[in-house]
Design an enzyme around this catalytic site. Structure first.
Site, short mmCIF file in Angstrom:
data_model
loop_
_atom_site.label_atom_id
_atom_site.label_comp_id
_atom_site.label_asym_id
_atom_site.label_seq_id
_atom_site.Cartn_x
_atom_site.Cartn_y
_atom_site.Cartn_z
N HIS A 1 0.80 -1.22 0.00
CA HIS A 1 0.00 0.00 0.00
C HIS A 1 0.84 1.28 0.00
CE1 HIS A 1 -3.02 -2.98 1.21
NE2 HIS A 1 -3.85 -2.18 0.59
N GLU B 1 -5.91 -2.79 -6.11
CA GLU B 1 -6.38 -4.11 -5.75
C GLU B 1 -7.13 -4.83 -6.87
OE1 GLU B 1 -6.44 -3.68 -0.99
OE2 GLU B 1 -8.39 -3.44 -1.96
N CYS C 1 -13.84 -5.65 4.30
CA CYS C 1 -12.80 -5.77 3.26
C CYS C 1 -11.60 -6.48 3.87
CB CYS C 1 -12.33 -4.40 2.79
SG CYS C 1 -13.55 -3.45 1.90
N HIS D 1 -2.50 -6.25 -5.80
CA HIS D 1 -2.59 -7.43 -4.95
C HIS D 1 -4.05 -7.87 -4.81
CE1 HIS D 1 -3.02 -3.91 -2.32
NE2 HIS D 1 -3.78 -4.67 -1.56
N GLU E 1 -4.37 2.14 -2.52
CA GLU E 1 -5.08 0.87 -2.74
C GLU E 1 -4.96 0.56 -4.22
OE1 GLU E 1 -6.60 -1.07 -0.60
OE2 GLU E 1 -7.20 0.15 1.10
N HIS F 1 -7.69 -8.90 2.84
CA HIS F 1 -6.74 -9.52 1.92
C HIS F 1 -6.59 -10.98 2.29
CE1 HIS F 1 -5.51 -5.26 2.45
NE2 HIS F 1 -5.49 -5.30 1.13
#
Length: 185
Positions: free
Chosen positions: A27, A123, A69, A34, A121, A71
């Site tokens: 980030h 993503e 949210c 990612h 971000e 990962h």
């Protein structure tokens, strides 16, 4: 646990894994693409659960976003990882909610910079949709969530268009993926 030191899976534009990095490193500007997930929770009336991100978030603090949210760890399923985060962030028990309750609506690829922190971000975001009863007890983790709010989807879309700075920058795209999956059935 310091979430910024956890590993994320780096991917290319097609979602093919290319390596790993810490959350913190992924980030930092200019941002490294990612894998991530965004969960939309809907109730029987079609309302969506919003969370206001806590003040200590390193990206887009105090903005309103989707229910959860996160990962997935490298090699982990976004759906299974999301079910775990829903328990950790919102206190949903496995009795009320499990990974089987989530549907993968598609992927939203985006980049957004938080002007307040300079964090980025970038993503490959798996949009996951789940249904819960609005009366389901929620016990949000104050380190993650400042507030929760159920809102009608049409009201949310109108407010998002009128006051985008109140919301996380990925929310409109996440809602578009969800709408496309719903209409594509």
């Amino acid at each position: 646990m310091d979430r910024e030191s956890l590993l994320v899976e780096l991917v290319d534009d097609d979602g093919v894994p290319t390596g790993t990095a810490t959350v913190d490193d992924a980030h930092r500007a200019p941002g490294t693409l990612h894998r991530a997930f965004s969960v939309l929770l809907l109730d029987d009336a079609g309302r969506v659960l919003l969370q206001q991100r806590s003040a200590v978030k390193t990206r887009f603090a105090l903005r309103w976003g989707n229910a959860c949210c996160g990962h997935p760890a490298p090699g982990s399923s976004p759906v299974d990882s999301a079910a775990v985060r829903l328990r950790e962030e919102l206190g949903l028990s496995t009795v009320d909610f499990s990974a089987a309750d989530l549907t993968d609506a598609g992927v939203y690829l985006y980049r957004a910079t938080d002007a307040a922190t300079g964090r980025v971000e970038h993503e490959y975001d798996h949009v996951l949709v789940g249904h819960v009863d609005a009366g389901t007890p929620l016990r949000p983790d104050p380190a993650e969530v400042a507030a929760l709010h159920w809102i009608d989807l049409d009201v949310l879309r109108a407010d998002l268009a009128e006051r985008p700075a109140e919301y996380v920058p990925w929310l409109a795209g996440v809602l578009s993926v969800q709408a496309g999956a719903t209409h594509g059935r």
